[in-house]
Write a protein that holds these residues in place. Sequence first.
Motif, PDB file in Angstrom:
ATOM      1  N   LEU A  30       4.891  30.853   3.869  1.00 24.44           N
ATOM      2  CA  LEU A  30       4.209  30.534   2.624  1.00 24.44           C
ATOM      3  C   LEU A  30       4.691  29.201   2.052  1.00 24.44           C
ATOM      4  CD1 LEU A  30       4.237  34.025   0.903  1.00 24.44           C
ATOM      5  CD2 LEU A  30       2.249  32.822   1.800  1.00 24.44           C
ATOM      6  N   MET A  31       5.924  28.828   2.384  1.00 21.40           N
ATOM      7  CA  MET A  31       6.503  27.576   1.894  1.00 21.40           C
ATOM      8  C   MET A  31       6.195  26.401   2.809  1.00 21.40           C
ATOM      9  SD  MET A  31       8.345  28.096  -0.937  1.00 21.40           S
ATOM     10  CE  MET A  31       9.485  26.753  -0.945  1.00 21.40           C
ATOM     11  N   ALA A  32       5.575  26.647   3.957  1.00 22.22           N
ATOM     12  CA  ALA A  32       5.364  25.586   4.947  1.00 22.22           C
ATOM     13  C   ALA A  32       4.651  24.362   4.386  1.00 22.22           C
ATOM     14  CB  ALA A  32       4.649  26.140   6.173  1.00 22.22           C
ATOM     15  N   PRO A  33       3.541  24.522   3.660  1.00 25.45           N
ATOM     16  CA  PRO A  33       2.883  23.311   3.136  1.00 25.45           C
ATOM     17  C   PRO A  33       3.799  22.495   2.208  1.00 25.45           C
ATOM     18  CG  PRO A  33       1.396  25.191   2.997  1.00 25.45           C
ATOM     19  CD  PRO A  33       2.750  25.726   3.380  1.00 25.45           C
ATOM     20  N   LEU A  34       4.519  23.176   1.320  1.00 24.74           N
ATOM     21  CA  LEU A  34       5.435  22.475   0.426  1.00 24.74           C
ATOM     22  C   LEU A  34       6.582  21.844   1.208  1.00 24.74           C
ATOM     23  CD1 LEU A  34       6.493  21.678  -2.369  1.00 24.74           C
ATOM     24  CD2 LEU A  34       7.578  23.938  -2.494  1.00 24.74           C
ATOM     25  N   ALA A  35       7.150  22.594   2.157  1.00 18.59           N
ATOM     26  CA  ALA A  35       8.257  22.072   2.962  1.00 18.59           C
ATOM     27  C   ALA A  35       7.813  20.850   3.764  1.00 18.59           C
ATOM     28  CB  ALA A  35       8.795  23.159   3.889  1.00 18.59           C
ATOM     29  N   ASP A  36       6.613  20.901   4.319  1.00 15.70           N
ATOM     30  CA  ASP A  36       6.091  19.759   5.078  1.00 15.70           C
ATOM     31  C   ASP A  36       5.916  18.536   4.180  1.00 15.70           C
ATOM     32  OD1 ASP A  36       6.051  21.370   7.312  1.00 15.70           O
ATOM     33  OD2 ASP A  36       3.877  21.716   7.254  1.00 15.70           O
ATOM     34  N   GLU A  37       5.391  18.759   2.985  1.00 11.47           N
ATOM     35  CA  GLU A  37       5.178  17.661   2.034  1.00 11.47           C
ATOM     36  C   GLU A  37       6.511  17.044   1.603  1.00 11.47           C
ATOM     37  OE1 GLU A  37       2.777  15.092  -0.258  1.00 11.47           O
ATOM     38  OE2 GLU A  37       2.233  16.512   1.301  1.00 11.47           O
ATOM     39  N   LEU A  38       7.511  17.884   1.338  1.00  9.42           N
ATOM     40  CA  LEU A  38       8.828  17.377   0.965  1.00  9.42           C
ATOM     41  C   LEU A  38       9.465  16.589   2.101  1.00  9.42           C
ATOM     42  CD1 LEU A  38      10.193  20.463  -0.991  1.00  9.42           C
ATOM     43  CD2 LEU A  38       9.606  18.226  -1.953  1.00  9.42           C
ATOM     44  N   ALA A  39       9.302  17.069   3.313  1.00 10.86           N
ATOM     45  CA  ALA A  39       9.843  16.356   4.476  1.00 10.86           C
ATOM     46  C   ALA A  39       9.153  14.999   4.642  1.00 10.86           C
ATOM     47  CB  ALA A  39       9.682  17.201   5.736  1.00 10.86           C
TER      48      ALA A  39
ATOM     49  N   THR B 280      14.665  18.462   3.841  1.00  8.73           N
ATOM     50  CA  THR B 280      14.453  19.688   4.598  1.00  8.73           C
ATOM     51  C   THR B 280      14.821  20.884   3.735  1.00  8.73           C
ATOM     52  OG1 THR B 280      14.988  18.534   6.643  1.00  8.73           O
ATOM     53  CG2 THR B 280      15.049  20.946   6.703  1.00  8.73           C
ATOM     54  N   VAL B 281      13.865  21.779   3.526  1.00 11.98           N
ATOM     55  CA  VAL B 281      14.092  22.962   2.699  1.00 11.98           C
ATOM     56  C   VAL B 281      14.806  24.034   3.508  1.00 11.98           C
ATOM     57  CG1 VAL B 281      12.963  24.805   1.385  1.00 11.98           C
ATOM     58  CG2 VAL B 281      12.035  22.482   1.323  1.00 11.98           C
ATOM     59  N   ASP B 282      15.852  24.617   2.926  1.00 12.86           N
ATOM     60  CA  ASP B 282      16.562  25.744   3.516  1.00 12.86           C
ATOM     61  C   ASP B 282      15.948  27.010   2.920  1.00 12.86           C
ATOM     62  OD1 ASP B 282      18.256  27.722   4.395  1.00 12.86           O
ATOM     63  OD2 ASP B 282      20.077  26.785   3.618  1.00 12.86           O
ATOM     64  N   VAL B 283      15.010  27.594   3.628  1.00 15.97           N
ATOM     65  CA  VAL B 283      14.258  28.729   3.105  1.00 15.97           C
ATOM     66  C   VAL B 283      15.159  29.928   2.838  1.00 15.97           C
ATOM     67  CG1 VAL B 283      12.334  30.313   3.549  1.00 15.97           C
ATOM     68  CG2 VAL B 283      12.154  27.929   4.204  1.00 15.97           C
ATOM     69  N   GLY B 284      16.250  30.057   3.544  1.00 18.50           N
ATOM     70  CA  GLY B 284      17.170  31.170   3.334  1.00 18.50           C
ATOM     71  C   GLY B 284      17.801  31.165   1.957  1.00 18.50           C
ATOM     72  N   HIS B 285      17.702  30.050   1.236  1.00 15.75           N
ATOM     73  CA  HIS B 285      18.277  29.962  -0.093  1.00 15.75           C
ATOM     74  C   HIS B 285      17.217  29.889  -1.192  1.00 15.75           C
ATOM     75  CE1 HIS B 285      21.972  29.007   2.047  1.00 15.75           C
ATOM     76  NE2 HIS B 285      22.620  29.230   0.937  1.00 15.75           N
ATOM     77  N   VAL B 286      15.955  30.038  -0.836  1.00 17.39           N
ATOM     78  CA  VAL B 286      14.887  29.916  -1.823  1.00 17.39           C
ATOM     79  C   VAL B 286      14.718  31.222  -2.593  1.00 17.39           C
ATOM     80  CG1 VAL B 286      12.399  29.573  -2.155  1.00 17.39           C
ATOM     81  CG2 VAL B 286      13.654  28.143  -0.536  1.00 17.39           C
TER      82      VAL B 286
END
Length: 143
Positions: free
Chosen positions: A106-115, A121-127
């Motif tokens: 679900l975070m992929a679009p946001l993570a891609d945009e941030l990258a 690079t988003v650490d999803v394990g801490h979101v």
Amino acid sequence: MSETSLAEMLRERGLRLTPQRQLVLQAVHELGHATPEQVHHAVREVAAGVNITTVYRTLELLEELGLVRHTHLSHGSPTYHPAGQDQHIHLVCRQCGAVSEMDPMLMAPLADELAREKGFTVDVGHVALFGTCADCGDSGREK
């Protein structure tokens, strides 16, 4: 993780497998998501002499070894969970404190945009996303 594997990991770092370390890791696995205080409570049911400082130090060591991960789900202590679990987004209800998990895709679009834009690079394990769960959101409405 087997007791032998944990013992080998610790030996490689010049450490030994103590009963306290084993109990803390076991408690994290059994509890799923737990604060150091919750882990301490579970460990003390088996070994009354283990203090909270030992639990904190052990959790830090286990995280360094890649066996547990933490995230901040409230203003208090971090919450630990086994590192072997799939990464997930934490949804935290501000009213009742319930924690649920969502697929990190679900975070992929946001993570891609941030990258792309920031090289971040988003650490999803801490979101952790805070809001109101469906049960609490429904409590203020007529049924």
